[in-house]
Design a protein around this motif. Structure first.
Motif, mmCIF file in Angstrom:
data_model
loop_
_atom_site.group_PDB
_atom_site.id
_atom_site.type_symbol
_atom_site.label_atom_id
_atom_site.label_comp_id
_atom_site.label_asym_id
_atom_site.label_seq_id
_atom_site.Cartn_x
_atom_site.Cartn_y
_atom_site.Cartn_z
ATOM 1 N N GLU A 24 0.821 -1.221 0.000
ATOM 2 C CA GLU A 24 0.000 0.000 0.000
ATOM 3 C C GLU A 24 0.853 1.269 0.000
ATOM 4 O O GLU A 24 0.537 2.235 -0.694
ATOM 5 N N GLU A 28 0.806 4.128 -3.008
ATOM 6 C CA GLU A 28 0.492 5.540 -2.810
ATOM 7 C C GLU A 28 1.624 6.436 -3.302
ATOM 8 O O GLU A 28 1.393 7.440 -3.971
ATOM 9 N N GLY A 48 -7.717 -1.747 -4.327
ATOM 10 C CA GLY A 48 -6.266 -1.884 -4.359
ATOM 11 C C GLY A 48 -5.634 -1.171 -5.529
ATOM 12 O O GLY A 48 -4.463 -1.360 -5.804
#
Length: 55
Positions: A24, A28, A48
């Protein structure tokens, strides 16, 4: 221009450039950097995947 940044590449179909992140945090970070370079907007698809759309 449309691109995707994802941790779940099996959820994306079609002719879209895909950047696959390990987790994650990397997803980002990649989305922010790519959107800045392309002067575009990031949209969280909630599965996701971030979709990067250039205006």
């Amino acid at each position: 221009m449309v691109a995707a940044v994802t941790i779940a590449p099996d959820t994306i179909q079609g002719d879209v450039p895909i950047l696959v992140a390990r987790d994650e945090a990397e997803r980002e970070k990649l989305a922010i950097h790519v959107s800045n370079v392309l002067q575009s907007t990031v949209h969280d698809l909630g599965n996701g995947t971030y979709l990067i759309v250039q205006h």
